[in-house]
Design a protein around this motif. Structure first.
Motif, short mmCIF file in Angstrom:
data_model
loop_
_atom_site.label_atom_id
_atom_site.label_comp_id
_atom_site.label_asym_id
_atom_site.label_seq_id
_atom_site.Cartn_x
_atom_site.Cartn_y
_atom_site.Cartn_z
N ASP A 167 -32.89 -6.15 41.94
CA ASP A 167 -32.61 -6.37 43.36
C ASP A 167 -32.26 -7.83 43.55
N SER B 232 -38.35 -4.32 48.37
CA SER B 232 -37.71 -4.61 47.09
C SER B 232 -36.80 -5.83 47.14
N LEU C 78 -28.53 -5.35 42.62
CA LEU C 78 -28.61 -4.12 43.43
C LEU C 78 -28.39 -4.42 44.92
N TRP D 69 -35.91 -1.60 34.69
CA TRP D 69 -34.76 -2.42 35.09
C TRP D 69 -33.69 -2.55 34.01
N ASP E 285 -31.28 5.89 43.59
CA ASP E 285 -32.30 4.97 44.07
C ASP E 285 -33.52 5.23 43.19
N TRP E 286 -34.40 4.26 43.12
CA TRP E 286 -35.48 4.32 42.13
C TRP E 286 -36.39 5.53 42.38
N MET F 190 -25.46 3.17 44.58
CA MET F 190 -26.80 3.76 44.51
C MET F 190 -26.93 4.87 45.54
N GLU G 6 -39.18 -2.55 54.14
CA GLU G 6 -38.79 -1.31 53.50
C GLU G 6 -40.00 -0.37 53.55
N TYR H 10 -32.34 8.28 48.81
CA TYR H 10 -33.43 9.23 48.59
C TYR H 10 -33.28 10.50 49.43
N LYS I 223 -25.37 0.31 48.34
CA LYS I 223 -26.45 1.25 48.61
C LYS I 223 -26.68 1.41 50.10
N HIS I 224 -27.38 2.38 50.57
CA HIS I 224 -27.96 3.54 49.90
C HIS I 224 -27.12 4.71 50.37
N ARG J 129 -38.29 8.58 54.26
CA ARG J 129 -36.97 8.39 53.64
C ARG J 129 -36.77 9.18 52.37
N ARG K 165 -35.61 -1.42 57.79
CA ARG K 165 -34.82 -2.09 56.77
C ARG K 165 -33.49 -2.62 57.30
C1 BGC Z 1 -35.06 0.70 47.18
C2 BGC Z 1 -33.77 0.13 46.61
C3 BGC Z 1 -34.08 -0.80 45.47
C4 BGC Z 1 -34.88 -0.04 44.42
C5 BGC Z 1 -35.27 -0.88 43.25
C6 BGC Z 1 -35.91 1.32 46.10
O1 BGC Z 1 -37.15 1.71 46.59
O2 BGC Z 1 -34.76 1.65 48.16
O3 BGC Z 1 -33.04 -0.54 47.59
O4 BGC Z 1 -32.89 -1.30 44.93
O5 BGC Z 1 -36.07 0.46 45.02
O6 BGC Z 1 -36.20 -1.82 43.63
#
Ligand code: BGC
Length: 763
Positions: free
Chosen positions: A49, A360, A109, A32, A235-236, A200, A433, A203, A156-157, A167, A123
């Motif tokens: 987030d 998240s 985020l 982070w 995205d992460w 952001m 999610e 994926y 995002k996203h 995804r 989501r």
């Molecule tokens: C989510 C994002 C989130 C990120 C950080 C991802 O898996 O799609 O929306 O900001 O993780 O937690």
């Protein structure tokens, strides 16, 4: 705490970084945080987030979603967006900015601007709407609010992340027009109206290319066309091939991925990645830090009570009164003091609120209001309560409760009660999610309960908690239906406010509520297979689909009742200018014709009945929320621009305003239009280049080629004037006709004509 100033000359600073430092800077230092470079005084910042609350992980639990610092859980995007209120959105955004600062968070985020393509997207509760103009404007207001506190946002996203199934790799197969007019338009509006510090990338893949590696998406469209000057974060875990994603314009890979640094170094050394691209991304990371560092390090106090009150106000503002039957002695809502005192409360969600979704965005709320407590407080008495049904536990585990016994108890309570306040909704396990919803309807045990309760008491008010549309084949069994969505930590009090009439239900639907899953636009094309999903419905997303097919829906986009009524005066529309620069001033006077103060969401829809491309029946282009005292009137005005009339031209690959007649309709929902005005607009010159493949008709009607081609026909053996044959000839390629022996009309002549006709056209 003193705040070390960080407002460097960015270019200078980049030039002082070593190659290794630049590479390291373009990924995180932890899950982070950004990298600090102490040698050069570059501080680290924290991002977290989002969107509807600050989920700051406790240091020992980076990825434990439940172990976060306490923060206000505001209504989710589904609820907040339903308020259609940009001022309120900015106020909530600003409160989120304050809470971010208090926790030392530099970038929050959110918001999510993905289109609700299908109600089953797990989501959807994090997204605003099925409509790009509404979604984009709401996202922009959220961004402005957060950033007013000096804290950054991450829109995002980006892009076309409209489902959770697969995804990480699914390819959204979308035609250019649909992508531009629906899926990118939402982001474009948010970028231009909000200027987020970060975006952001998603994926998924779009037409085969990972968003994270798509230079067209991340650089050409986003920066070159829309003028975006901020940072793109992955995205992460979305940045798989780091060198490739840097070259595409993905500046910052999160979470920290130092193991990819040697690849990037190697790519720069071998020339596969230009150092200039790396410099640009490193500069953008520094710019993000410089823009947000001061806010995140300047102490600020959070007024928890005030934020809870704001969450309560926002939840009521986003609550949609879907129905409130006027028959049999007038509407049930709002409840009088006597009616409330004689009511019973049924449904587990009254006691155990469903107020946010999983994943998240999970916020560790500072407090939680249950509707049951709030109603009892408002009534000044212990209103009787029965749970009525069981809710599956985490992972969908059965609770072992006897649903029949729970329902029987509730039916006994309902029998003879004045009013039954029945709390239904989706179990938490349905909405998260990482996966999509298993069904469109409510669980069977809840529907069975409703049927049984309605059989013994006709005065049923259904209060719903769910993150996106549910089907309601049972709607006729309830005299009133109140959709609260996932209303955040103060949603329970907001429900009491709305049911008692202390506050009006201010929401309108940002998504259509369909009658059946089989009716929905993406049915049969969701969630796809073999890592591909075809957006076969094209532009016809949400109400655009139901309107094009003239289909009945349960409740239309834009719908929502209040406790007062409004009348609309005549709609006027005046055109100024022409082509892409055209502007249309639209006015309408709205009057509160009821006996209570209330708000109305005035919605402006544009229709282009005759066009050379397929266009939706009508599209939302502007809206305004107006509050009026009883009897008061207000003239509402809007200015539509050329872009509001334009479509994405599939040949010219740009927005185009085609001349002709447009209808500007104003209404209180997409299916309750109260007036309209018709305007004639002078369009742009949309002359298309001719080629050897153009039809003969295209030559014939072309302003330059037409007069040159017609003389040949005078000596033609082809009966071009024959009404039967003329269609055939007009549709034929000109190069085919050039072989038919028309004197002087051969391929060379045609090639010459093409050149003459195209001279002066933009290439
Ligand atoms: C989510 C994002 C989130 C990120 C950080 C991802 O898996 O799609 O929306 O900001 O993780 O937690």
């Amino acid at each position: 705490m003193s705040t070390p100033d960080f407002s460097p000359d960015l270019d200078q600073l980049v030039s002082e970084l070593t190659l290794e430092e630049k590479v390291a800077l373009t990924t995180g230092a932890s899950a982070w945080t950004s990298l600090a470079v102490e040698r050069l005084g570059i501080p680290s910042i924290t991002v977290t987030d989002g969107p509807h609350g600050v989920r700051l992980a406790q240091p020992s639990a980076e990825f434990n979603l439940a172990a976060a610092e306490p923060a206000t859980c505001f209504p989710t995007a589904a609820a907040l967006g339903s308020a259609w209120d940009l001022d309120l959105m900015e106020r909530v955004g600003s409160a989120l900015g304050v809470e971010s600062r208090a926790l030392g968070v530099a970038v929050l985020l959110g918001p999510g601007a993905n289109i609700k393509r299908h109600a089953l997207c797990g989501r959807n509760f994090e997204y605003f709407s099925e409509d790009p103009a509404l979604s984009g404007d709401l996202a922009a207001a959220f961004i402005r609010g957060v950033q007013s506190q000096g804290v950054g946002t991450s829109l995002k996203h980006y892009a076309a992340n409209n489902q959770e199934t697969d995804r990480m790799r699914v390819s959204a197969q979308i035609d250019e027009l649909t992508l531009r007019e629906i899926y990118l338009a939402s982001f474009e509006r948010a970028v231009k109206g909000g200027q987020p510090y970060t975006i952001m990338c998603s994926y998924n893949r779009i037409n085969g290319t990972y968003a994270a590696e798509d230079r067209w998406l991340l650089t050409e469209v986003l920066r070159d066309e829309w003028g975006y000057d901020g940072l793109v974060v992955s995205d992460w875990g979305a940045a798989r091939n780091r060198a490739k994603s840097l070259a595409a314009g993905l500046d910052w890979a999160m979470p920290n991925a130092p193991s990819t640094n040697p690849d990037v170094l190697e790519a720069v050394r071998s020339g596969a990645l230009s150092e200039a691209d790396l410099d640009t991304s490193a500069r953008r990371v520094l710019q993000m830090v410089a823009r947000t560092h001061a806010a995140a390090t300047t102490p600020v106090e959070v007024d928890e009570d005030a934020h809870h009150a704001l969450a309560r106000e926002a939840a009521a503002a986003g609550t949609v009164l879907l129905k409130n039957d006027d028959a049999d002695g007038g509407p049930l809502l709002p409840l009088s003091a006597d009616a409330l005192a004689g009511a019973v409360v049924v449904g587990e969600f009254a006691r155990s609120p469903r107020y946010q979704g999983a994943g998240s965005s999970l916020v560790n709320a500072t407090r939680l209001d249950a509707a049951l407590d709030a109603l009892r407080e408002a009534a000044g008495t212990e209103l009787p309560f029965a749970a009525g049904f069981s809710v599956p536990g985490p992972g969908g585990k059965e609770t072992g409760a006897d649903d029949e016994a729970l329902a029987a108890e509730a039916v006994e309570l309902a029998r003879g009660a004045g009013t039954v306040l029945l709390f239904l909704g989706l179990p938490a396990v349905d909405e998260s999610e990482s996966y999509d919803r298993p069904r469109l309807g409510l669980p069977d045990n809840q529907v069975a309960l409703l049927e049984a309760v309605a059989a013994v008491n006709p005065n049923v008010v259904v209060v719903l908690s769910n993150g996106s549309a549910v089907s309601m084949p049972w709607a006729h069994r309830a005299r009133a239906i109140v959709e609260v969505w996932l209303g955040g930590q103060a949603g329970g009090s907001a429900i009491a406010d709305v049911l008692t009439g202390a506050v009006e239900p201010g929401g309108r639907l940002t998504e259509t509520i369909p009658l059946r899953l089989e009716d929905t636009p993406a049915f049969g094309n969701f969630p796809g297979e073999a890592h591909e999903v075809r957006y076969a419905e094209g532009l016809l997303v949400g109400y655009r689909w139901y309107d094009a097919r003239a289909m009945a829906v349960a409740f239309p986009f834009g719908h929502g009742l209040g406790y007062t009524t409004f009348s609309y005066g005549e709609v006027t529309a005046h055109v100024r200018g022409s082509g892409a620069d055209v502007e249309i001033d639209v006015t309408v006077t709205v009057t509160n014709t009821g006996t209570r103060a209330g708000s109305e969401v005035v919605q402006v829809y544009v229709a282009d009945p005759v066009a050379t491309v397929q266009r939706p029946e009508r599209e939302l282009k502007a809206f305004a929320k107006v509050r009026l005292e009883p009897g008061a009137s207000h003239e509402v005005s809007f200015t539509l621009t050329g872009r509001d009339l334009a479509y994405w031209h599939p040949v010219l690959h740009r927005w185009a305003v085609e001349g002709g007649v447009f209808e500007i309709a104003v209404g209180t929902s997409s299916r309750d239009l109260r007036g309209s005005a018709v305007v004639e607009v002078e369009g742009e010159n949309l002359l298309l280049p001719l080629s050897m493949e153009s039809s003969f008709g295209e030559f014939y009607h072309h302003p330059v080629a037409g007069p040159l081609v017609k003389p040949f026909l005078e000596h033609s053996p082809i009966p071009i004037d024959d009404p039967q044959l003329s269609f055939f000839f007009m549709e034929s390629q000109a190069q085919t006709l050039a072989t038919f022996g028309i004197p002087g009309f051969d391929r060379d002549t045609l090639a010459q004509l093409v050149e003459t006709a195209n001279a002066g056209l933009p290439t």
